[in-house]
Design a protein around this motif. Structure first.
Motif, mmCIF file in Angstrom:
data_model
loop_
_atom_site.group_PDB
_atom_site.id
_atom_site.type_symbol
_atom_site.label_atom_id
_atom_site.label_comp_id
_atom_site.label_asym_id
_atom_site.label_seq_id
_atom_site.Cartn_x
_atom_site.Cartn_y
_atom_site.Cartn_z
ATOM 1 N N THR A 1 0.838 -1.200 0.000
ATOM 2 C CA THR A 1 0.000 0.000 0.000
ATOM 3 C C THR A 1 0.869 1.245 0.000
ATOM 4 N N GLU A 2 0.518 2.209 -0.815
ATOM 5 C CA GLU A 2 1.217 3.483 -0.857
ATOM 6 C C GLU A 2 0.307 4.596 -0.350
ATOM 7 N N ILE A 3 0.922 5.586 0.272
ATOM 8 C CA ILE A 3 0.168 6.764 0.685
ATOM 9 C C ILE A 3 -0.205 7.561 -0.569
ATOM 10 N N PRO A 4 -1.472 7.904 -0.776
ATOM 11 C CA PRO A 4 -1.833 8.751 -1.915
ATOM 12 C C PRO A 4 -1.025 10.044 -1.907
ATOM 13 N N ALA A 5 -0.699 10.561 -3.088
ATOM 14 C CA ALA A 5 0.189 11.721 -3.204
ATOM 15 C C ALA A 5 -0.341 12.963 -2.498
ATOM 16 N N ASP A 6 -1.667 13.068 -2.355
ATOM 17 C CA ASP A 6 -2.230 14.246 -1.701
ATOM 18 C C ASP A 6 -2.518 14.014 -0.218
ATOM 19 N N ARG A 7 -1.977 12.921 0.327
ATOM 20 C CA ARG A 7 -2.170 12.608 1.744
ATOM 21 C C ARG A 7 -0.808 12.472 2.419
ATOM 22 N N THR A 8 -0.817 12.562 3.739
ATOM 23 C CA THR A 8 0.422 12.367 4.483
ATOM 24 C C THR A 8 0.341 11.160 5.406
ATOM 25 N N ARG A 9 -0.772 10.465 5.378
ATOM 26 C CA ARG A 9 -0.959 9.216 6.115
ATOM 27 C C ARG A 9 -2.089 8.454 5.437
ATOM 28 N N TRP A 10 -2.135 7.158 5.673
ATOM 29 C CA TRP A 10 -3.201 6.370 5.074
ATOM 30 C C TRP A 10 -3.453 5.128 5.920
ATOM 31 N N GLY A 11 -4.715 4.851 6.164
ATOM 32 C CA GLY A 11 -5.128 3.687 6.930
ATOM 33 C C GLY A 11 -6.621 3.506 6.792
ATOM 34 N N THR B 1 5.884 21.176 3.133
ATOM 35 C CA THR B 1 7.112 21.299 3.916
ATOM 36 C C THR B 1 7.015 20.571 5.260
ATOM 37 N N LEU B 2 5.942 20.803 5.999
ATOM 38 C CA LEU B 2 5.838 20.228 7.334
ATOM 39 C C LEU B 2 5.404 18.766 7.337
ATOM 40 N N GLN B 3 4.567 18.358 6.369
ATOM 41 C CA GLN B 3 3.989 17.022 6.426
ATOM 42 C C GLN B 3 4.384 16.104 5.279
ATOM 43 N N GLY B 4 4.960 16.640 4.223
ATOM 44 C CA GLY B 4 5.459 15.786 3.155
ATOM 45 C C GLY B 4 4.473 15.433 2.063
ATOM 46 N N ALA B 5 3.361 16.152 1.961
ATOM 47 C CA ALA B 5 2.412 15.888 0.869
ATOM 48 C C ALA B 5 3.059 16.231 -0.468
ATOM 49 N N LEU B 6 2.684 15.487 -1.506
ATOM 50 C CA LEU B 6 3.284 15.677 -2.823
ATOM 51 C C LEU B 6 2.430 16.528 -3.749
ATOM 52 N N LYS B 7 1.137 16.572 -3.517
ATOM 53 C CA LYS B 7 0.277 17.430 -4.331
ATOM 54 C C LYS B 7 -0.942 17.848 -3.532
#
Length: 373
Positions: free
Chosen positions: A59-69, A338-344
């Motif tokens: 499972t990968e974290i979606p690019a617009d999220r910073t966590r997934w579960g 910057t703070l949470q690492g979201a990609l988009k």
């Protein structure tokens, strides 16, 4: 991006992860999805891996999220339902603008209307910026804070609200809480670890950029950003840390209004609370007395320019989701990227829904209940 933070979740969350299928399953599917388990691991050695190992590895974290579960997936599915319900409600035209549902619809449409937002820029903030500029002393500040509290807060320092009494669920009480900070937690301000020092530097750069949207030149904006960091540090220092905040005994401090005025005499609390709307209040729950004492000292010092810079920034920072898309994206680049690492960035309609949920959650809840129950 592989999901590497979920291992910190409690065992109960880990079990739910395996229950909630990543791909859509038939309505007849029940129980635990064993395909997400890692049978090569003994449950008494690593229960998390045993329950979630295969899911975790694939499972990968979606690019617009910073966590997934599982709870994130549940929320996303629910949001999709609510967006559909909102669209139906908009097309139906059955809700008058003065109804709760109509207000939720209007706010959603306002956030979605990026053409008007971009045209207006910071114009919606100008009446409030003028009120901030008019502050000359502690009495003016108290009056403005009370006025803004009636409109939902937004200028920091402290806030009041009604909630269930933590020691008697049969009644509601008024709580007095801390003000807002631009960084997510107290530790960002008081800890000198290399990471926090770096985050503070990036925060000053971000505030510098944002203040220029208010018309400040870069030099002035940078100086004010540094002043804002120093002021917020003075607010953060007396706050309870994360561990202390988890101890409800430390955050439940009943005060009579007379005793509150002794705790922080620079603020006329009786007058403030009456202006807000609490005309017959005899007691209040203070979440952090040491913080309120520090606020009293800030009022007493009378550094008006510090107050104004902090309020201007707090107002702007709390309004980015309703201003121009340029301002909104600049905020996302710092807080999410910057703070949470979201990609988009998240899709526009998802962000609009977040805004409505945050301000008019009960109103949009009426639409959801009408459809789903």
């Amino acid at each position: 991006m592989k999901l590497k933070t979920i291992g910190l979740m409690m065992v109960s969350t880990a079990v739910l992860t395996s229950v909630n299928a990543q791909e859509k399953q038939s309505k007849e599917s029940h129980g635990i999805n064993t395909s997400y388990m890692d049978r090569s691991v003994k449950p008494n050695d690593d229960f998390f891996r045993f329950v979630n190992g295969t899911w975790f590895d694939n499972t990968e974290i979606p690019a617009d999220r910073t966590r997934w579960g599982s709870f994130d997936e549940l929320r996303k599915n629910t949001d999709e339902d609510v967006k559909s319900i909102l669209q139906e409600a908009i097309k139906s035209g059955k809700y008058a603008s003065n109804t709760d549902q109509g207000k939720a619809i209007s706010y959603y449409k306002t956030i979605m209307d990026t053409v008007t937002r971009n045209k207006n820029g910071i114009t919606p903030l100008k009446p409030y910026l003028q009120k901030i500029d008019a502050v000359k002393n502690a009495a003016d500040l108290q009056k403005l804070l009370a006025e803004m509290q009636r409109e939902g807060g937004g200028l920091g320092f402290f806030g009041v609200g009604v909630s269930t009494d933590a020691k008697n669920s049969n009644r509601n009480v008024v709580y007095l809480g801390t003000g807002s900070l631009g960084l997510p937690d107290r530790e960002y301000y008081v800890s000198d670890t290399p990471d926090n020092v770096e985050k503070r530097e990036k925060y000053v750069a971000h505030v510098t950029k944002m203040l220029q949207f208010l018309g400040e030149n870069e030099t002035t904006a940078k100086a004010n950003a540094q002043q804002i960091l120093a002021f917020e540090t003075s607010l953060a220092t007396p706050m309870l840390d994360r561990v202390q905040r988890r101890d409800r005994r430390k955050t439940y401090n009943p005060y009579s209004i007379a005793d509150l005025e002794k705790l922080a005499p620079s603020i006329k609390w009786g007058e403030y609370l009456k202006t807000v709307g609490f005309t017959k209040l005899d007691s209040i729950i203070v979440s952090q007395p040491n913080y309120i004492t520090a606020i009293d000292e800030i009022f007493e010092k009378g550094n008006v320019s510090d107050w104004k810079n902090y309020m201007r920034w707090t107002l702007l920072n709390g309004s980015t989701g309703a201003l121009s898309t340029e301002i909104e994206t600049a905020s996302w680049e710092f807080y999410s990227k910057t703070l949470q690492g979201a990609l988009k960035e998240r899709p526009r309609d998802e962000k609009a829904l977040q805004g409505v949920n945050g301000s008019l959650g009960e109103a949009i809840g009426k639409l959801y209940v009408e459809k789903k129950f």
